[in-house]
Write a protein that holds these residues in place. Structure first.
Motif, PDB file in Angstrom:
ATOM      1  N   ASP A  91       0.834  -1.212   0.000  1.00  0.00           N
ATOM      2  CA  ASP A  91       0.000   0.000   0.000  1.00  0.00           C
ATOM      3  C   ASP A  91       0.861   1.250   0.000  1.00  0.00           C
ATOM      4  O   ASP A  91       0.554   2.239  -0.687  1.00  0.00           O
ATOM      5  N   LEU A  92       1.920   1.242   0.796  1.00  0.00           N
ATOM      6  CA  LEU A  92       2.832   2.380   0.849  1.00  0.00           C
ATOM      7  C   LEU A  92       3.396   2.677  -0.533  1.00  0.00           C
ATOM      8  O   LEU A  92       3.356   3.821  -1.012  1.00  0.00           O
ATOM      9  N   ALA A  93       3.926   1.645  -1.198  1.00  0.00           N
ATOM     10  CA  ALA A  93       4.563   1.844  -2.495  1.00  0.00           C
ATOM     11  C   ALA A  93       3.544   2.190  -3.575  1.00  0.00           C
ATOM     12  O   ALA A  93       3.793   3.075  -4.400  1.00  0.00           O
ATOM     13  N   PHE A  94       2.409   1.521  -3.575  1.00  0.00           N
ATOM     14  CA  PHE A  94       1.455   1.770  -4.653  1.00  0.00           C
ATOM     15  C   PHE A  94       0.815   3.152  -4.516  1.00  0.00           C
ATOM     16  O   PHE A  94       0.517   3.804  -5.529  1.00  0.00           O
ATOM     17  N   ASP A  95       0.620   3.617  -3.279  1.00  0.00           N
ATOM     18  CA  ASP A  95       0.118   4.982  -3.096  1.00  0.00           C
ATOM     19  C   ASP A  95       1.093   5.987  -3.703  1.00  0.00           C
ATOM     20  O   ASP A  95       0.682   6.953  -4.364  1.00  0.00           O
ATOM     21  N   TYR A  96       2.391   5.783  -3.463  1.00  0.00           N
ATOM     22  CA  TYR A  96       3.384   6.675  -4.079  1.00  0.00           C
ATOM     23  C   TYR A  96       3.334   6.570  -5.598  1.00  0.00           C
ATOM     24  O   TYR A  96       3.362   7.582  -6.309  1.00  0.00           O
ATOM     25  N   LEU A  97       3.271   5.369  -6.114  1.00  0.00           N
ATOM     26  CA  LEU A  97       3.321   5.175  -7.567  1.00  0.00           C
ATOM     27  C   LEU A  97       2.129   5.836  -8.259  1.00  0.00           C
ATOM     28  O   LEU A  97       2.260   6.358  -9.374  1.00  0.00           O
ATOM     29  N   LYS A  98       0.983   5.857  -7.605  1.00  0.00           N
ATOM     30  CA  LYS A  98      -0.166   6.558  -8.185  1.00  0.00           C
ATOM     31  C   LYS A  98       0.109   8.061  -8.256  1.00  0.00           C
ATOM     32  O   LYS A  98      -0.241   8.717  -9.245  1.00  0.00           O
ATOM     33  N   ARG A  99       0.751   8.608  -7.241  1.00  0.00           N
ATOM     34  CA  ARG A  99       1.123  10.025  -7.286  1.00  0.00           C
ATOM     35  C   ARG A  99       2.191  10.274  -8.346  1.00  0.00           C
ATOM     36  O   ARG A  99       2.176  11.304  -9.035  1.00  0.00           O
ATOM     37  N   ALA A 100       3.114   9.334  -8.480  1.00  0.00           N
ATOM     38  CA  ALA A 100       4.143   9.465  -9.505  1.00  0.00           C
ATOM     39  C   ALA A 100       3.520   9.512 -10.890  1.00  0.00           C
ATOM     40  O   ALA A 100       3.936  10.290 -11.758  1.00  0.00           O
ATOM     41  N   ALA A 101       2.513   8.682 -11.117  1.00  0.00           N
ATOM     42  CA  ALA A 101       1.827   8.679 -12.414  1.00  0.00           C
ATOM     43  C   ALA A 101       1.181  10.032 -12.692  1.00  0.00           C
ATOM     44  O   ALA A 101       1.198  10.522 -13.829  1.00  0.00           O
ATOM     45  N   ALA A 134       4.197  -4.099  -5.705  1.00  0.00           N
ATOM     46  CA  ALA A 134       3.702  -2.780  -6.133  1.00  0.00           C
ATOM     47  C   ALA A 134       4.413  -2.315  -7.399  1.00  0.00           C
ATOM     48  O   ALA A 134       3.793  -1.719  -8.287  1.00  0.00           O
ATOM     49  N   THR A 135       5.729  -2.586  -7.504  1.00  0.00           N
ATOM     50  CA  THR A 135       6.450  -2.171  -8.713  1.00  0.00           C
ATOM     51  C   THR A 135       5.963  -2.936  -9.935  1.00  0.00           C
ATOM     52  O   THR A 135       5.935  -2.391 -11.041  1.00  0.00           O
ATOM     53  N   VAL A 136       5.578  -4.179  -9.748  1.00  0.00           N
ATOM     54  CA  VAL A 136       5.020  -4.950 -10.864  1.00  0.00           C
ATOM     55  C   VAL A 136       3.674  -4.362 -11.284  1.00  0.00           C
ATOM     56  O   VAL A 136       3.411  -4.140 -12.472  1.00  0.00           O
ATOM     57  N   ASP A 137       2.821  -4.078 -10.302  1.00  0.00           N
ATOM     58  CA  ASP A 137       1.507  -3.530 -10.607  1.00  0.00           C
ATOM     59  C   ASP A 137       1.596  -2.114 -11.168  1.00  0.00           C
ATOM     60  O   ASP A 137       0.642  -1.628 -11.795  1.00  0.00           O
ATOM     61  N   ALA A 138       2.726  -1.441 -10.954  1.00  0.00           N
ATOM     62  CA  ALA A 138       2.903  -0.090 -11.497  1.00  0.00           C
ATOM     63  C   ALA A 138       2.876  -0.075 -13.015  1.00  0.00           C
ATOM     64  O   ALA A 138       2.638   0.979 -13.621  1.00  0.00           O
ATOM     65  N   ARG A 139       3.096  -1.211 -13.644  1.00  0.00           N
ATOM     66  CA  ARG A 139       3.029  -1.267 -15.107  1.00  0.00           C
ATOM     67  C   ARG A 139       1.644  -0.867 -15.602  1.00  0.00           C
ATOM     68  O   ARG A 139       1.503  -0.309 -16.691  1.00  0.00           O
ATOM     69  N   ALA A 140       0.626  -1.140 -14.791  1.00  0.00           N
ATOM     70  CA  ALA A 140      -0.727  -0.743 -15.169  1.00  0.00           C
ATOM     71  C   ALA A 140      -0.898   0.775 -15.140  1.00  0.00           C
ATOM     72  O   ALA A 140      -1.827   1.305 -15.752  1.00  0.00           O
ATOM     73  N   LEU A 141       0.015   1.459 -14.431  1.00  0.00           N
ATOM     74  CA  LEU A 141       0.010   2.921 -14.381  1.00  0.00           C
ATOM     75  C   LEU A 141       0.940   3.523 -15.427  1.00  0.00           C
ATOM     76  O   LEU A 141       1.147   4.739 -15.454  1.00  0.00           O
ATOM     77  N   ASN A 142       1.518   2.657 -16.255  1.00  0.00           N
ATOM     78  CA  ASN A 142       2.461   3.087 -17.294  1.00  0.00           C
ATOM     79  C   ASN A 142       3.756   3.626 -16.685  1.00  0.00           C
ATOM     80  O   ASN A 142       4.360   4.566 -17.196  1.00  0.00           O
TER      81      ASN A 142
END
Length: 348
Positions: A91-101, A134-142
């Motif tokens: 959750d920590l990483a994916f929340d950041y990755l959504k902001r990064a997107a 989370a880094t794997v799922d970040a691919r869905a965020l491009n």
């Protein structure tokens, strides 16, 4: 230090925040534990039944009081107690990755501090597996994302040795190693052996050389000339030694500057140094460090330095270009992202 101020034909008032936010960029200096926003901290505390002594976002924010590295770390590390499970790290990483997107970060290399967690009874596997998923799922965020495992320099060499041995079991999930935390009396050479072993294992290497520290230039020299790191995090004190500036320019070594966190130590957020390094063709770039604690994500950092120092549009674009060029991705990937950057600039 040279008082370098560029010719300003396209100053900040012609460069919108929207342009900066949409600019394709890489983030290379981002501590995932430093993205723990108050809302998530409260959520995880409740989920894991951890009493943090705060019940509202405002109460959490009031604890964010610091004026130097040591006082910041005194707030930073206790906050991690809410991170208990693999799901928490995800959750920590994916929340950041959504902001990064939202900031059009196309590639990110994320720092994490396993010793800050294993020292309080959380397994290395729990940390790495949650972050990696989370880094794997970040691919869905491009977003293309990788992980950099950092040693805590105020821990012992033996602790670093054990941490590296554990990390190598998960080498397929880690792209490199770093060195962070309290630099006082903890020079890079303290961990030279671990960096040699990591290099032998094929891992990339970077070292924090924080701004305005005791022996800053000596630490930068150790990192560059003896440990042969591929990047330096912060490191803008290097302008005090022209020979070292020439060295990083010649080798194409990147420096990752973080204006908003710098502003807690230096009123001018080391912007003058960034300008000087740009003028000397050093691959300096802009990042967000610990954005939940220092008031802004990567586009906020670009905007802050661009506004205060009236950067030109070509300088802002060069900072983004430098972020890709000093990243740890293949030349083919760099070409793809740089072409994307060029296309964005040409259409804006």
């Amino acid at each position: 230090m040279t008082n370098y101020l560029p010719e300003r034909k396209q100053i900040m008032d012609k460069i919108t925040k929207e342009f900066i936010q949409g600019l394709p960029k890489a983030e290379l200096h981002l501590h995932i534990e430093g993205t723990l926003e108050p809302q998530l901290k409260l959520k995880l505390a409740k989920r894991n039944h951890v009493d943090i002594g705060q019940n509202t976002v405002e109460e959490v924010q009031k604890t964010y009081q610091y004026d130097d590295l040591a006082s910041f770390l005194a707030v930073y590390y206790p906050a991690m107690n809410v991170l208990q499970t693999e799901a928490d790290f995800y959750d920590l990483a994916f929340d950041y990755l959504k902001r990064a997107a939202q900031n059009n970060v196309r590639h990110v290399e994320i720092f994490f501090d396993p010793q800050a967690h294993t020292s309080r009874g959380i397994s290395f596997a729990t940390v790495i597996n949650g972050l990696y998923r989370a880094t794997v799922d970040a691919r869905a965020l491009n977003i293309d994302a990788g992980l950099i495992m950092c040693f805590l320099r105020d821990f012992s060499k033996e602790s670093a040795r054990k941490t590296l041995a554990e990390a190598l079991k998960y080498q397929d999930k880690i792209i490199g190693i770093g060195l962070d935390s309290d630099e006082h009396n903890n020079p890079p050479l303290k961990f030279a052996r671990q960096f040699e072993d990591a290099a032998a294992a094929g891992l990339h290497r970077t070292v924090h050389c924080d701004i305005d520290q005791k022996d800053s230039i000596e630490h930068i020299r150790q990192a560059l000339e003896i440990m042969e790191v591929e990047r330096i995090d912060h490191g803008t004190n290097i302008v005090e030694d022209p020979d070292l500036v020439d060295l990083v320019a010649k080798r194409g070594i990147g420096l990752t500057s973080c204006p908003l966190s710098n502003s807690f130590v230096s009123p001018e957020m080391k912007g003058q140094e960034v300008l000087e390094l740009l003028s000397k063709n050093v691959k300096v770039s802009i990042h967000s460090d610990d954005p939940a604690y220092f008031g802004g994500y990567i586009s906020d950092n670009y905007t802050a330095i661009a506004s205060q120092f009236k950067l030109t549009k070509p300088q802002i674009i060069q900072l983004a270009r430098n972020s890709f060029e000093s990243s740890w991705i293949s030349d083919q990937q760099k070409e793809i992202y740089l072409n994307e950057l060029n296309n964005y600039v040409n259409s804006n």
